[in-house]
Design an enzyme around this catalytic site. Structure first.
Site, mmCIF file in Angstrom:
data_model
loop_
_atom_site.group_PDB
_atom_site.id
_atom_site.type_symbol
_atom_site.label_atom_id
_atom_site.label_comp_id
_atom_site.label_asym_id
_atom_site.label_seq_id
_atom_site.Cartn_x
_atom_site.Cartn_y
_atom_site.Cartn_z
ATOM 1 N N GLU A 62 -102.831 -58.034 109.778
ATOM 2 C CA GLU A 62 -103.920 -58.604 110.574
ATOM 3 C C GLU A 62 -104.050 -60.124 110.467
ATOM 4 O O GLU A 62 -105.168 -60.640 110.396
ATOM 5 C CB GLU A 62 -105.253 -57.944 110.169
ATOM 6 C CG GLU A 62 -105.286 -56.475 110.457
ATOM 7 C CD GLU A 62 -106.576 -55.809 109.995
ATOM 8 O OE1 GLU A 62 -107.127 -55.033 110.786
ATOM 9 O OE2 GLU A 62 -107.017 -56.044 108.853
HETATM 10 C C1 ACM Z 1 -105.154 -52.633 107.176
HETATM 11 O O1 ACM Z 1 -105.853 -51.629 107.388
HETATM 12 N N1 ACM Z 1 -105.495 -53.796 107.667
HETATM 13 C C2 ACM Z 1 -103.926 -52.555 106.391
#
Ligand code: ACM
Length: 486
Positions: free
Chosen positions: A297
């Site tokens: 992310e």
């Molecule tokens: C995640 O759930 N960002 C690994």
């Protein structure tokens, strides 16, 4: 199959025998009596079994539990974790080639102990499907200290997991003392979602606490894998160290639960020394062979800068002599010898197939199955729902080898449950999000696909709350199971 025996994970082979053995008092005979008597007591005393070991056999009604290390056992099995457990009316024997197999055998035996303190005659030959059987735990969004983490090790171990992966850094806090950058914990060690950590807690592991926790886990054959999440999820680092920002100014602390806004900069001269020093320190502090570098992310980075930053982190871990692990987004930068943790089934699989062809291996944590921070159902008071609800059957009824379409089966290293803690504030929250889903995922990781099934699991796990209650682990009584309560 013998669904009446409440074993989870279900073993590779079970032969039920005739009769039972009384186990109200057991005497452990083993190669290292102090160590094995303590481990047996940990598992059996909460169930009401009196455990002794070492020295001469005591007079009285003691049942002998014999632990035998034998290189040529069990049989022709080459698996390092294999064991044979034999329960006879006159005693109990566990045979394994390695100590970890002895402990697995003892754990299986503990699940056979009834409320009346007897165990049925049985022969179990067992070995796991995958070597990586893990739990990922976020200790950033809400802080859980060493005492809780030791209890989590106990729970993971009870279901024969081998890995407790600790997500130690994120936007909201930094949870591991780093010798080369003490400001990380001095400034960002005491914050979490909603503000400061609970009064009287420090909010991070000192180097010594981290070592103690790893040693506690290693004694139970659980590896602690530390995660330093880079290059996104770095607000706490940029709060502690303004030099990581292009303007040199620290950012404010963050107590919310949004993701994807924080980042590092590849052309900032402070970045590469930070990544190398921090990961070098963490590698030096880590007893096991793996260090996780995150990589998820990083939504405000373009692909080339992301790949350069993740490449820097992967190289730093390798240079420090460890095997890197990273979230699935790192696939384009992953090569042979890298472990990728698959989590988001909405992603395009093509980069994963290319990474597998280049020699990367996969730990399967699909959020739709393995994310124990998803609510069980709409009414559940704790948890999130961005991946929908994960009821017990959802956590159980899937196969790691088909989780990523087109991925070769031999690229699967294992399975990890994951618990993110945005809404998980107390130990009771934590355990009740894991129980009963963690045992389901442990069986997915241990038992061959053809050797298990939902109805059998549902009936077997129904007997487990007695052990959970004895350990003080909170659990969620999902209506999918007819729980055997007192
Ligand atoms: C995640 O759930 N960002 C690994």
């Amino acid at each position: 199959m013998s669904p009446r025996l409440p074993l989870v994970p279900w073993p590779a082979a079970v032969e039920q025998g005739e009769g039972r053995v009384g186990v109200s008092a057991v005497h452990v005979v083993s190669p290292d009596p102090l160590r094995w008597t303590l481990l047996a007591a940990e598992l059996l005393s909460p169930l009401g079994v009196t455990v002794a070991g070492g020295g001469d056999l005591e007079v009285g009604e003691w049942t002998v539990v014999e632990l035998v290390l034998r290189d040529d056992e069990p049989g022709a099995r080459p698996e390092p974790e294999a064991y044979t457990l034999e329960v006879r009316p006159d005693g109990v024997t566990v045979v394994a080639a390695r100590p970890v197999g002895l402990l697995h055998g003892l754990r299986t035996f503990a699940q056979l102990v009834t409320r009346e303190l007897t165990a049925p005659a049985v022969v179990v030959h067992d070995a796991p499907r995958y070597p990586w059987r893990g739990l990922t735990l976020d200790v950033v969004r809400h802080w859980f200290g060493p005492d809780v983490l030791r209890r989590v090790v106990d729970l993971a171990g009870a279901y024969k997991l081998r890995v407790l992966h600790l997500h130690l850094t994120d936007d909201q806090g930094w949870r591991l003392e780093i010798p080369s950058r003490p400001a990380l914990t001095a400034v960002s060690g005491g914050t979490q979602v909603g503000g400061p950590v609970a009064e009287g807690t420090r909010g991070f592991l000192t180097a010594e606490e981290f070592r103690d926790l790893q040693e506690y886990a290693a004694a139970r054959f659980v590896e602690i894998v530390p995660e330093i999440d880079l290059p996104g999820h770095t607000n706490a680092a940029c709060h502690a160290l303004g030099e990581l920002r292009p303007d040199g100014q620290p950012v404010p602390a963050y107590g919310g639960i949004e993701v994807g806004f924080s980042r590092l900069w590849i052309d900032n001269p402070a970045t590469a020394p930070f990544v190398r020093d921090v990961l070098g320190d963490v590698a030096a502090m880590t007893l096991g062979p793996h260090v996780h570098v995150g990589g998820d992310e990083a939504l405000s980075l373009d692909a080339p800068e992301y790949a350069a930053l993740v490449g820097l982190a992967l190289d730093a871990v390798r240079a420090a002599g460890k095997t890197p692990v990273a979230w699935q987004e790192a696939a384009p930068a992953a090569g042979s010898g890298t472990l990728l943790q698959f989590w988001d089934p909405r992603a395009d699989a093509a980069p994963f197939l290319r990474a597998a062809a280049a020699g990367a291996r996969f730990v399967m944590s699909p959020a739709s199955r393995a994310y124990c921070d998803m609510k069980y159902d709409a009414a559940h008071p704790i948890g999130l729902d961005w991946m929908g609800y994960v009821e017990l059957r959802d956590a159980y009824d899937w196969d790691p080898e088909t989780a990523v379409p087109g991925l070769p089966a031999d690229a699967v290293e294992g399975v990890a449950a994951a618990l993110w803690t945005e809404t998980v504030e107390t130990p009771d929250h934590l355990f009740s999000m894991l129980l009963p889903r963690l045992p389901a995922l442990a069986e997915v990781a241990w038992t061959a696909a053809g050797g298990r099934g939902w109805e059998g699991f549902r009936d077997r796990v129904a007997a487990h709350p007695r052990a959970w209650d004895a350990q003080g682990w909170a659990w969620h009584p999902t209506p999918q199971v007819a729980w055997a309560r007192p």
